[in-house]
Design a protein around this motif. Structure first.
Motif, PDB file in Angstrom:
ATOM      1  N   ILE A   4       0.862  -1.173   0.000  1.00  0.00           N
ATOM      2  CA  ILE A   4       0.000   0.000   0.000  1.00  0.00           C
ATOM      3  C   ILE A   4       0.901   1.225   0.000  1.00  0.00           C
ATOM      4  O   ILE A   4       1.843   1.306   0.787  1.00  0.00           O
ATOM      5  N   MET A   5       0.627   2.166  -0.911  1.00  0.00           N
ATOM      6  CA  MET A   5       1.370   3.428  -0.974  1.00  0.00           C
ATOM      7  C   MET A   5       0.392   4.567  -0.732  1.00  0.00           C
ATOM      8  O   MET A   5      -0.797   4.432  -0.992  1.00  0.00           O
ATOM      9  N   MET A   6       0.907   5.674  -0.264  1.00  0.00           N
ATOM     10  CA  MET A   6       0.109   6.890  -0.173  1.00  0.00           C
ATOM     11  C   MET A   6       0.542   7.794  -1.318  1.00  0.00           C
ATOM     12  O   MET A   6       1.726   8.117  -1.450  1.00  0.00           O
ATOM     13  N   VAL A   7      -0.405   8.164  -2.165  1.00  0.00           N
ATOM     14  CA  VAL A   7      -0.134   9.036  -3.307  1.00  0.00           C
ATOM     15  C   VAL A   7      -1.036  10.257  -3.167  1.00  0.00           C
ATOM     16  O   VAL A   7      -2.259  10.138  -3.217  1.00  0.00           O
ATOM     17  N   ARG A   8      -0.427  11.409  -2.950  1.00  0.00           N
ATOM     18  CA  ARG A   8      -1.156  12.653  -2.735  1.00  0.00           C
ATOM     19  C   ARG A   8      -2.231  12.500  -1.662  1.00  0.00           C
ATOM     20  O   ARG A   8      -3.368  12.923  -1.817  1.00  0.00           O
ATOM     21  N   GLY A   9      -1.862  11.810  -0.574  1.00  0.00           N
ATOM     22  CA  GLY A   9      -2.753  11.640   0.560  1.00  0.00           C
ATOM     23  C   GLY A   9      -3.836  10.595   0.370  1.00  0.00           C
ATOM     24  O   GLY A   9      -4.711  10.452   1.220  1.00  0.00           O
ATOM     25  N   GLU A  10      -3.790   9.850  -0.721  1.00  0.00           N
ATOM     26  CA  GLU A  10      -4.814   8.847  -1.006  1.00  0.00           C
ATOM     27  C   GLU A  10      -4.165   7.455  -1.028  1.00  0.00           C
ATOM     28  O   GLU A  10      -3.132   7.271  -1.662  1.00  0.00           O
ATOM     29  N   PRO A  11      -4.777   6.467  -0.349  1.00  0.00           N
ATOM     30  CA  PRO A  11      -4.190   5.127  -0.367  1.00  0.00           C
ATOM     31  C   PRO A  11      -4.279   4.489  -1.748  1.00  0.00           C
ATOM     32  O   PRO A  11      -5.281   4.652  -2.457  1.00  0.00           O
ATOM     33  N   GLN A  12      -3.232   3.796  -2.125  1.00  0.00           N
ATOM     34  CA  GLN A  12      -3.181   3.102  -3.407  1.00  0.00           C
ATOM     35  C   GLN A  12      -2.671   1.686  -3.164  1.00  0.00           C
ATOM     36  O   GLN A  12      -1.594   1.489  -2.615  1.00  0.00           O
ATOM     37  N   LEU A  13      -3.475   0.705  -3.574  1.00  0.00           N
ATOM     38  CA  LEU A  13      -3.061  -0.691  -3.485  1.00  0.00           C
ATOM     39  C   LEU A  13      -2.196  -1.013  -4.687  1.00  0.00           C
ATOM     40  O   LEU A  13      -2.494  -0.591  -5.805  1.00  0.00           O
ATOM     41  N   VAL A  14      -1.134  -1.777  -4.469  1.00  0.00           N
ATOM     42  CA  VAL A  14      -0.238  -2.181  -5.548  1.00  0.00           C
ATOM     43  C   VAL A  14      -0.060  -3.689  -5.468  1.00  0.00           C
ATOM     44  O   VAL A  14       0.344  -4.211  -4.428  1.00  0.00           O
ATOM     45  N   VAL A  15      -0.391  -4.376  -6.564  1.00  0.00           N
ATOM     46  CA  VAL A  15      -0.174  -5.816  -6.642  1.00  0.00           C
ATOM     47  C   VAL A  15       0.690  -6.067  -7.871  1.00  0.00           C
ATOM     48  O   VAL A  15       0.312  -5.741  -8.988  1.00  0.00           O
ATOM     49  N   ARG A  16       1.876  -6.635  -7.629  1.00  0.00           N
ATOM     50  CA  ARG A  16       2.818  -6.928  -8.712  1.00  0.00           C
ATOM     51  C   ARG A  16       2.709  -8.416  -9.060  1.00  0.00           C
ATOM     52  O   ARG A  16       2.663  -9.262  -8.167  1.00  0.00           O
ATOM     53  N   PHE A  17       2.666  -8.708 -10.369  1.00  0.00           N
ATOM     54  CA  PHE A  17       2.448 -10.084 -10.808  1.00  0.00           C
ATOM     55  C   PHE A  17       3.136 -10.331 -12.143  1.00  0.00           C
ATOM     56  O   PHE A  17       3.566  -9.389 -12.816  1.00  0.00           O
ATOM     57  N   THR A  18       3.243 -11.599 -12.528  1.00  0.00           N
ATOM     58  CA  THR A  18       3.799 -11.949 -13.834  1.00  0.00           C
ATOM     59  C   THR A  18       2.669 -12.142 -14.822  1.00  0.00           C
ATOM     60  O   THR A  18       1.543 -12.479 -14.447  1.00  0.00           O
ATOM     61  N   GLY A  19       2.986 -11.920 -16.095  1.00  0.00           N
ATOM     62  CA  GLY A  19       1.985 -12.098 -17.140  1.00  0.00           C
ATOM     63  C   GLY A  19       2.633 -12.349 -18.479  1.00  0.00           C
ATOM     64  O   GLY A  19       3.743 -11.882 -18.739  1.00  0.00           O
ATOM     65  N   ALA A  20       1.931 -13.085 -19.329  1.00  0.00           N
ATOM     66  CA  ALA A  20       2.462 -13.435 -20.644  1.00  0.00           C
ATOM     67  C   ALA A  20       2.512 -12.237 -21.576  1.00  0.00           C
ATOM     68  O   ALA A  20       3.439 -12.096 -22.368  1.00  0.00           O
ATOM     69  N   ASP A  21       1.496 -11.360 -21.483  1.00  0.00           N
ATOM     70  CA  ASP A  21       1.436 -10.210 -22.389  1.00  0.00           C
ATOM     71  C   ASP A  21       0.487  -9.156 -21.814  1.00  0.00           C
ATOM     72  O   ASP A  21      -0.152  -9.375 -20.783  1.00  0.00           O
ATOM     73  N   ASP A  22       0.401  -8.021 -22.508  1.00  0.00           N
ATOM     74  CA  ASP A  22      -0.407  -6.904 -22.020  1.00  0.00           C
ATOM     75  C   ASP A  22      -1.898  -7.236 -21.905  1.00  0.00           C
ATOM     76  O   ASP A  22      -2.516  -6.890 -20.889  1.00  0.00           O
ATOM     77  N   PRO A  23      -2.525  -7.889 -22.907  1.00  0.00           N
ATOM     78  CA  PRO A  23      -3.951  -8.209 -22.742  1.00  0.00           C
ATOM     79  C   PRO A  23      -4.227  -9.101 -21.523  1.00  0.00           C
ATOM     80  O   PRO A  23      -5.216  -8.901 -20.808  1.00  0.00           O
ATOM     81  N   PHE A  24      -3.352 -10.065 -21.285  1.00  0.00           N
ATOM     82  CA  PHE A  24      -3.506 -10.920 -20.101  1.00  0.00           C
ATOM     83  C   PHE A  24      -3.412 -10.070 -18.836  1.00  0.00           C
ATOM     84  O   PHE A  24      -4.225 -10.212 -17.917  1.00  0.00           O
ATOM     85  N   ALA A  25      -2.423  -9.184 -18.781  1.00  0.00           N
ATOM     86  CA  ALA A  25      -2.228  -8.340 -17.600  1.00  0.00           C
ATOM     87  C   ALA A  25      -3.432  -7.435 -17.357  1.00  0.00           C
ATOM     88  O   ALA A  25      -3.837  -7.229 -16.211  1.00  0.00           O
ATOM     89  N   LEU A  26      -4.015  -6.913 -18.422  1.00  0.00           N
ATOM     90  CA  LEU A  26      -5.211  -6.084 -18.262  1.00  0.00           C
ATOM     91  C   LEU A  26      -6.372  -6.909 -17.706  1.00  0.00           C
ATOM     92  O   LEU A  26      -7.169  -6.414 -16.909  1.00  0.00           O
ATOM     93  N   GLY A  27      -6.457  -8.165 -18.105  1.00  0.00           N
ATOM     94  CA  GLY A  27      -7.491  -9.045 -17.556  1.00  0.00           C
ATOM     95  C   GLY A  27      -7.301  -9.292 -16.075  1.00  0.00           C
ATOM     96  O   GLY A  27      -8.267  -9.288 -15.302  1.00  0.00           O
ATOM     97  N   VAL A  28      -6.055  -9.510 -15.665  1.00  0.00           N
ATOM     98  CA  VAL A  28      -5.757  -9.675 -14.235  1.00  0.00           C
ATOM     99  C   VAL A  28      -6.110  -8.383 -13.494  1.00  0.00           C
ATOM    100  O   VAL A  28      -6.742  -8.416 -12.437  1.00  0.00           O
ATOM    101  N   GLY A  29      -5.732  -7.250 -14.069  1.00  0.00           N
ATOM    102  CA  GLY A  29      -6.062  -5.963 -13.447  1.00  0.00           C
ATOM    103  C   GLY A  29      -7.555  -5.766 -13.283  1.00  0.00           C
ATOM    104  O   GLY A  29      -8.018  -5.279 -12.248  1.00  0.00           O
ATOM    105  N   ALA A  30      -8.332  -6.172 -14.293  1.00  0.00           N
ATOM    106  CA  ALA A  30      -9.785  -6.049 -14.214  1.00  0.00           C
ATOM    107  C   ALA A  30     -10.354  -6.941 -13.119  1.00  0.00           C
ATOM    108  O   ALA A  30     -11.287  -6.549 -12.404  1.00  0.00           O
TER     109      ALA A  30
END
Length: 98
Positions: free
Chosen positions: A41-67
Motif C-alpha cells: 500500500i502506498m500513499m499518493v497525494r494523501g490517497e491510499p493506493q493498493l499495488v499488486v505486482r504479478f507476472t503475465g504473458a502479455d499486455d492483454p492478459f495483464a489487463l485481464g488480471v487488473g480487471a
C-alpha cells in the motif's frame, strides 16, 4: 515473463469492510490467475493506493488480471482509479486503465 502491477486508488470502504482486508483480497484475486510477486500500500497525494505486482504473458492478459483485481476491490471499497503498468528495464510503462 514480464512483470506487471495493478495500481488501485481507493476511497471509502463499503459498510462492514475492514481496512486490513483490502490488500490480501486484491492479491488473492490476482493469484487466481497468475503468480503474485509482491503487494503493498502506498500513499499518493494523501490517497491510499493498493499495488499488486504479478507476472503475465502479455499486455492483454495483464489487463485481464487488473480487471479481476479491480472487480474484487470494487466490491469492498470505492475504486477511484485502476491502471496496469509493465516493467520495462528500470521503468514502469502504462499498459492501460481497467
Amino acid at each position: 515473463m514480464p512483470s506487471y502491477r495493478v495500481l488501485l486508488a481507493v476511497g471509502s470502504l463499503h459498510p462492514g469492510v475492514r481496512p486490513d482486508a483490502l490488500l490480501p483480497r486484491a492479491a488473492a484475486a490476482a493469484a487466481e490467475h497468475t503468480t503474485v510477486e509482491a503487494n503493498d500500500i502506498m500513499m499518493v497525494r494523501g490517497e491510499p493506493q493498493l499495488v499488486v505486482r504479478f507476472t503475465g504473458a502479455d499486455d492483454p492478459f495483464a489487463l485481464g488480471v487488473g480487471a479481476a483485481v479491480e472487480s474484487t476491490v470494487g466490491g469492498l471499497a470505492d475504486v477511484r482509479s485502476a491502471r496496469v503498468t509493465r516493467r520495462d528495464g528500470g521503468a514502469w510503462t502504462l499498459v492501460g486503465a481497467v
